[in-house]
Design a protein around this motif. Structure first.
Motif, PDB file in Angstrom:
ATOM      1  N   VAL A 102       0.843  -1.191   0.000  1.00  0.00           N
ATOM      2  CA  VAL A 102       0.000   0.000   0.000  1.00  0.00           C
ATOM      3  C   VAL A 102       0.879   1.241   0.000  1.00  0.00           C
ATOM      4  O   VAL A 102       1.877   1.313   0.729  1.00  0.00           O
ATOM      5  N   ASN A 103       0.514   2.215  -0.828  1.00  0.00           N
ATOM      6  CA  ASN A 103       1.170   3.515  -0.834  1.00  0.00           C
ATOM      7  C   ASN A 103       0.504   4.392   0.217  1.00  0.00           C
ATOM      8  O   ASN A 103      -0.700   4.647   0.151  1.00  0.00           O
ATOM      9  N   ASN A 104       1.249   4.855   1.203  1.00  0.00           N
ATOM     10  CA  ASN A 104       0.683   5.640   2.300  1.00  0.00           C
ATOM     11  C   ASN A 104       0.547   7.123   1.985  1.00  0.00           C
ATOM     12  O   ASN A 104       0.058   7.890   2.813  1.00  0.00           O
ATOM     13  N   VAL A 105       0.999   7.542   0.801  1.00  0.00           N
ATOM     14  CA  VAL A 105       0.931   8.950   0.427  1.00  0.00           C
ATOM     15  C   VAL A 105      -0.111   9.132  -0.660  1.00  0.00           C
ATOM     16  O   VAL A 105      -0.129   8.396  -1.647  1.00  0.00           O
ATOM     17  N   SER A 106      -0.996  10.100  -0.472  1.00  0.00           N
ATOM     18  CA  SER A 106      -2.005  10.417  -1.475  1.00  0.00           C
ATOM     19  C   SER A 106      -1.873  11.881  -1.835  1.00  0.00           C
ATOM     20  O   SER A 106      -2.505  12.758  -1.251  1.00  0.00           O
ATOM     21  N   ASP A 107      -1.024  12.167  -2.800  1.00  0.00           N
ATOM     22  CA  ASP A 107      -0.807  13.545  -3.234  1.00  0.00           C
ATOM     23  C   ASP A 107      -0.761  13.606  -4.756  1.00  0.00           C
ATOM     24  O   ASP A 107      -0.902  12.589  -5.444  1.00  0.00           O
ATOM     25  N   ASP A 108      -0.568  14.807  -5.287  1.00  0.00           N
ATOM     26  CA  ASP A 108      -0.567  14.976  -6.734  1.00  0.00           C
ATOM     27  C   ASP A 108       0.561  14.197  -7.393  1.00  0.00           C
ATOM     28  O   ASP A 108       0.418  13.716  -8.518  1.00  0.00           O
ATOM     29  N   GLN A 109       1.698  14.095  -6.707  1.00  0.00           N
ATOM     30  CA  GLN A 109       2.828  13.373  -7.296  1.00  0.00           C
ATOM     31  C   GLN A 109       2.522  11.878  -7.408  1.00  0.00           C
ATOM     32  O   GLN A 109       2.828  11.239  -8.420  1.00  0.00           O
ATOM     33  N   SER A 110       1.922  11.295  -6.364  1.00  0.00           N
ATOM     34  CA  SER A 110       1.615   9.863  -6.410  1.00  0.00           C
ATOM     35  C   SER A 110       0.546   9.556  -7.443  1.00  0.00           C
ATOM     36  O   SER A 110       0.504   8.467  -8.013  1.00  0.00           O
ATOM     37  N   LYS A 111      -0.354  10.531  -7.695  1.00  0.00           N
ATOM     38  CA  LYS A 111      -1.397  10.312  -8.686  1.00  0.00           C
ATOM     39  C   LYS A 111      -0.835  10.197 -10.098  1.00  0.00           C
ATOM     40  O   LYS A 111      -1.473   9.649 -10.993  1.00  0.00           O
ATOM     41  N   LEU A 136      -7.480  -2.857   1.087  1.00  0.00           N
ATOM     42  CA  LEU A 136      -6.125  -2.599   1.583  1.00  0.00           C
ATOM     43  C   LEU A 136      -5.785  -1.113   1.529  1.00  0.00           C
ATOM     44  O   LEU A 136      -5.275  -0.540   2.486  1.00  0.00           O
ATOM     45  N   ASP A 137      -6.074  -0.492   0.406  1.00  0.00           N
ATOM     46  CA  ASP A 137      -5.573   0.850   0.129  1.00  0.00           C
ATOM     47  C   ASP A 137      -6.449   1.958   0.700  1.00  0.00           C
ATOM     48  O   ASP A 137      -5.950   3.041   1.028  1.00  0.00           O
ATOM     49  N   LEU A 138      -7.750   1.712   0.850  1.00  0.00           N
ATOM     50  CA  LEU A 138      -8.680   2.777   1.237  1.00  0.00           C
ATOM     51  C   LEU A 138      -9.159   2.649   2.683  1.00  0.00           C
ATOM     52  O   LEU A 138     -10.215   3.189   3.038  1.00  0.00           O
ATOM     53  N   ARG A 139      -8.404   1.959   3.504  1.00  0.00           N
ATOM     54  CA  ARG A 139      -8.800   1.789   4.905  1.00  0.00           C
ATOM     55  C   ARG A 139      -9.009   3.139   5.591  1.00  0.00           C
ATOM     56  O   ARG A 139      -9.988   3.354   6.297  1.00  0.00           O
ATOM     57  N   GLY A 140      -8.082   4.065   5.379  1.00  0.00           N
ATOM     58  CA  GLY A 140      -8.213   5.387   5.972  1.00  0.00           C
ATOM     59  C   GLY A 140      -9.406   6.155   5.424  1.00  0.00           C
ATOM     60  O   GLY A 140     -10.077   6.884   6.153  1.00  0.00           O
ATOM     61  N   TRP A 141      -9.675   5.979   4.120  1.00  0.00           N
ATOM     62  CA  TRP A 141     -10.818   6.660   3.502  1.00  0.00           C
ATOM     63  C   TRP A 141     -12.134   6.190   4.122  1.00  0.00           C
ATOM     64  O   TRP A 141     -13.021   7.002   4.407  1.00  0.00           O
ATOM     65  N   PHE A 142     -12.261   4.887   4.321  1.00  0.00           N
ATOM     66  CA  PHE A 142     -13.484   4.363   4.936  1.00  0.00           C
ATOM     67  C   PHE A 142     -13.675   4.934   6.343  1.00  0.00           C
ATOM     68  O   PHE A 142     -14.782   5.321   6.730  1.00  0.00           O
ATOM     69  N   ASN A 143     -12.602   4.988   7.101  1.00  0.00           N
ATOM     70  CA  ASN A 143     -12.690   5.532   8.468  1.00  0.00           C
ATOM     71  C   ASN A 143     -13.059   7.011   8.458  1.00  0.00           C
ATOM     72  O   ASN A 143     -13.890   7.460   9.251  1.00  0.00           O
TER      73      ASN A 143
END
Length: 308
Positions: A79-88, A178-185
């Motif tokens: 899982v990538n823990n960073v969600s920013d413009d660069q990772s996109k 896996l990846d959106l666990r934080g989003w769900f919370n």
């Protein structure tokens, strides 16, 4: 900074090459490269994962495990823990495709029936935020046709961001879990009271007003251990009866678990669905198409959930 051995690199590479793997598959790889069985050397296995995550943290990655909400099987993935413009920038999906994916995930998360899925026709009827006929909207959004949605849906399922459920609806794939666990919370999706994973597909406490929800497979586990299920919040006894399909799923998992998606779809059913969607795609410019389950298919998307 400790140097990882070739064995650690092999475990990482297996997840990079193949995507999320079932627990049985990942354990088999560990046994093949170390000669140790995870059942008798659980501590060594956990030490490997701890060392890998310690080094991956320097590049904002995480080796994570989760339970599939539809059948309870454990999966491992990176899982990538960073969600920013660069990772996109690393995603292969276009902006309209990402918006389409976000709308699907949000529709599933907002489902009041807690079935963790959405009718496949409702999925194709979803309109993007800017696909409402307003002036000045990007052409890519305005021209995102039914056939493009269909192709995007197939790709999202192939990449494990979404999945097909046993009743041919669209569910959340293990990669999203896996990846959106934080989003769900962060977006108010209640967690299962037992395993603390997002309760997308779960049973609700029978007492009115109690918000406790528990996954079907977690209920089965509690029932097999105690023979009775009592709500951990209000002490209400649940009337639980294991479903007939559960022994079949367990048998399939023991014989040949598939890494692709939580439930395999019969060939006849898949062909029927594709034929239905093909008929729909012939009307690319139509506003909506019918579905047996009534739903408000225009969704408001969020910016934080996105496939990479």
């Amino acid at each position: 900074m400790a140097v990882l051995s070739w064995k650690h690199h092999t475990l990482i590479q297996s997840l990079l090459e193949r995507g999320p793997l079932t627990e049985k598959e990942f354990h088999s790889i560990f046994t093949a490269i170390t000669g140790e069985n995870t059942g008798t050397h659980a501590t060594k296995f956990n030490d490997y994962l701890l060392k890998i995550n310690r080094e991956l943290s320097y590049v904002q990655l995480d080796l994570r495990a989760c339970r599939d909400p539809y059948d309870g099987r454990v999966y491992y993935g990176l899982v990538n823990n960073v969600s920013d413009d660069q990772s996109k920038l690393g995603t292969k999906y276009s902006v309209p495709q990402i918006a389409f994916f976000k709308a699907i995930v949000e529709a599933i998360a907002q489902d009041v029936t807690h079935d963790g899925c959405i009718c496949n026709i409702d999925v194709l009827n979803i309109k993007l935020e800017n696909q409402d006929g307003s002036l000045g909207i990007p052409a890519a959004f305005r021209n995102f046709t039914m056939s493009q949605k269909e192709k995007t849906l197939d790709q999202l399922v192939k990449d494990k961001w979404l999945c097909y459920t046993e009743d041919d609806n669209i569910g959340v794939g293990v990669r999203s879990i896996l990846d959106l666990r934080g989003w769900f919370n962060n977006n108010g999706v209640p967690s299962c009271e037992v395993c603390n994973e997002a309760g997308l597909k779960a049973k609700l406490c029978p007492k009115e007003g109690c918000t406790v929800r528990i996954h079907e497979y977690c209920l089965k586990k509690i029932f097999s251990q105690k023979g009775v299920i009592v709500c951990p919040s209000c002490d209400t006894q649940w009337q639980y009866q294991p479903t007939k399909a559960e022994p079949i799923e367990h048998k399939e998992e023991e014989t040949d678990p598939m890494p692709s998606q939580p439930s395999s779809r019969p060939a006849q059913s898949r062909s029927s669905l594709r034929s239905k969607r093909k008929r729909l795609s012939q009307n690319d410019d139509a506003n909506t198409v019918g579905c047996s389950s009534p739903a408000d298919t225009k969704r408001v998307t969020r910016s934080s959930a996105h496939p990479r």
